[in-house]
Write a protein that holds these residues in place. Sequence first.
Motif, mmCIF file in Angstrom:
data_model
loop_
_atom_site.group_PDB
_atom_site.id
_atom_site.type_symbol
_atom_site.label_atom_id
_atom_site.label_comp_id
_atom_site.label_asym_id
_atom_site.label_seq_id
_atom_site.Cartn_x
_atom_site.Cartn_y
_atom_site.Cartn_z
ATOM 1 N N ILE A 48 29.523 54.625 -21.859
ATOM 2 C CA ILE A 48 29.249 55.579 -20.792
ATOM 3 C C ILE A 48 29.600 54.894 -19.478
ATOM 4 N N SER A 49 30.211 55.647 -18.574
ATOM 5 C CA SER A 49 30.724 55.008 -17.365
ATOM 6 C C SER A 49 30.527 55.900 -16.139
ATOM 7 N N GLY A 50 30.536 55.238 -14.981
ATOM 8 C CA GLY A 50 30.365 55.938 -13.718
ATOM 9 C C GLY A 50 29.850 54.985 -12.660
ATOM 10 N N ASP A 51 29.343 55.527 -11.576
ATOM 11 C CA ASP A 51 28.780 54.740 -10.487
ATOM 12 C C ASP A 51 27.397 54.240 -10.901
ATOM 13 N N ILE A 52 27.291 52.959 -11.175
ATOM 14 C CA ILE A 52 26.026 52.413 -11.679
ATOM 15 C C ILE A 52 24.899 52.562 -10.657
ATOM 16 N N LEU A 53 25.233 52.601 -9.391
ATOM 17 C CA LEU A 53 24.193 52.808 -8.379
ATOM 18 C C LEU A 53 23.509 54.166 -8.557
ATOM 19 N N GLU A 54 24.197 55.108 -9.203
ATOM 20 C CA GLU A 54 23.661 56.453 -9.423
ATOM 21 C C GLU A 54 23.238 56.669 -10.873
ATOM 22 N N ILE A 55 23.055 55.595 -11.614
ATOM 23 C CA ILE A 55 22.809 55.729 -13.050
ATOM 24 C C ILE A 55 21.540 56.506 -13.374
ATOM 25 N N SER A 56 20.572 56.472 -12.498
ATOM 26 C CA SER A 56 19.340 57.221 -12.749
ATOM 27 C C SER A 56 19.592 58.726 -12.787
ATOM 28 N N ALA A 116 19.482 48.861 -10.288
ATOM 29 C CA ALA A 116 19.676 50.250 -10.719
ATOM 30 C C ALA A 116 19.780 50.321 -12.243
ATOM 31 N N LEU A 117 20.557 49.403 -12.818
ATOM 32 C CA LEU A 117 20.698 49.355 -14.274
ATOM 33 C C LEU A 117 19.363 49.068 -14.940
ATOM 34 N N ALA A 118 18.649 48.070 -14.423
ATOM 35 C CA ALA A 118 17.381 47.664 -15.034
ATOM 36 C C ALA A 118 16.337 48.779 -14.958
ATOM 37 N N THR A 119 16.277 49.458 -13.828
ATOM 38 C CA THR A 119 15.316 50.550 -13.658
ATOM 39 C C THR A 119 15.599 51.680 -14.640
ATOM 40 N N TRP A 120 16.890 52.014 -14.783
ATOM 41 C CA TRP A 120 17.273 53.050 -15.755
ATOM 42 C C TRP A 120 16.955 52.603 -17.176
ATOM 43 N N ALA A 121 17.294 51.356 -17.493
ATOM 44 C CA ALA A 121 17.040 50.846 -18.842
ATOM 45 C C ALA A 121 15.552 50.920 -19.173
ATOM 46 N N LYS A 122 14.726 50.561 -18.213
ATOM 47 C CA LYS A 122 13.272 50.627 -18.426
ATOM 48 C C LYS A 122 12.836 52.072 -18.658
ATOM 49 N N SER A 123 13.451 53.007 -17.948
ATOM 50 C CA SER A 123 13.045 54.412 -18.036
ATOM 51 C C SER A 123 13.345 55.029 -19.396
ATOM 52 N N ILE A 124 14.323 54.475 -20.127
ATOM 53 C CA ILE A 124 14.633 55.038 -21.447
ATOM 54 C C ILE A 124 14.025 54.221 -22.577
ATOM 55 N N GLY A 125 13.160 53.279 -22.213
ATOM 56 C CA GLY A 125 12.386 52.576 -23.233
ATOM 57 C C GLY A 125 12.808 51.168 -23.577
ATOM 58 N N THR A 126 13.641 50.545 -22.752
ATOM 59 C CA THR A 126 14.071 49.171 -23.025
ATOM 60 C C THR A 126 12.884 48.209 -22.969
ATOM 61 N N LYS A 127 12.751 47.401 -23.999
ATOM 62 C CA LYS A 127 11.642 46.450 -24.093
ATOM 63 C C LYS A 127 12.021 45.071 -23.554
#
Length: 239
Positions: A48-56, A116-127
Motif C-alpha cells: 500500500i502506498s501514498g503520502d505517509i504523513l496522511e496515513i491515518s 505518522a506510521l507508528a501512530t497508524w500502526a498502533k491504531s490497527i493493533g500493532t503490538k
Amino acid sequence: MKTAIISGTSGLVGMQVLHQILKNPEYDYVISVGRRKLALKHQKLVQISGDILEISNWNWADMMVEEDIKGDFQNLKVSIESGETEIHAFCSLGTTIKAAGSQEKFRVIDHDMVLALATWAKSIGTKKFLYVSALGADANSSVFYNKVKGEVEDDLKALDFDFLGLFRPSLLLGNRNEFRFGEQVASILMKPLVWLKLLKNIRPVYDYQVAKAMVVTALQDSSSKVEIIPSGLIQDISK
C-alpha cells in the motif's frame, strides 16, 4: 498468525528486513508501506502506498483489496480488523540532511513520517514496533541529527507499544542506491575495525546484520517494554 508491517524498504536495512521476513515461515503476511510500490511480487506481500504523513486517513483495507487479484489477502484484512493476527511493525524510514535539502525537510522524513506510521500502526493493533535509530541518538544533543533521532525515540515511547525496540547501529555497510561520499570515506577508514573485531559499538555494521537482529528480536519474548539495542548487541544477536 503473524503479520509484519515494513516501511523504509527502499533503504539498506528496510530491503534486508523485507527479504528476511518474506523467507521467514513465522510470518504469514507482509504489508509494505511506502511512498511508492516496489517492483516485487510475492505470495504473502501486499503493498500500500501514498503520502505517509496522511496515513491515518488512508483506507488501508480497500487499498489491500485493490492489490488482491486472487483474493489471497481477504483473510489478512479480516484478521487485522478482528485482532486475530499479531502485528509487528519494522521502520527504517530515514534520510540525510543533504538528500532532504534542509533541516526542516529532514525532520519531516525522519521524525514526522516515522511518528505518522507508528501512530497508524498502533491504531490497527500493532503490538511490537522496531525502529532503526542511530548511534548517539539523544533528544538533548547539540547535534541536530542526533537530536531528531532522540526525539523520535521519546515520541515512540509515548505511544506505549507492548514492545518497542530501538536499534542504534553505527556506520551502515551495504549496497546503497545513492552515493554518499562521506560515508564511503568513513567506511574505508573504519572497515579494519570490522576485520580486527575491535570497538564493537563503534565499528561499522552490515545492513543484513541489523535486519536479522530486528527480526530475531521481534520474534522473541521480552520482559521489557522498551529495549535499546546498540551496535555491538546488534552484531551479537545477528550471529
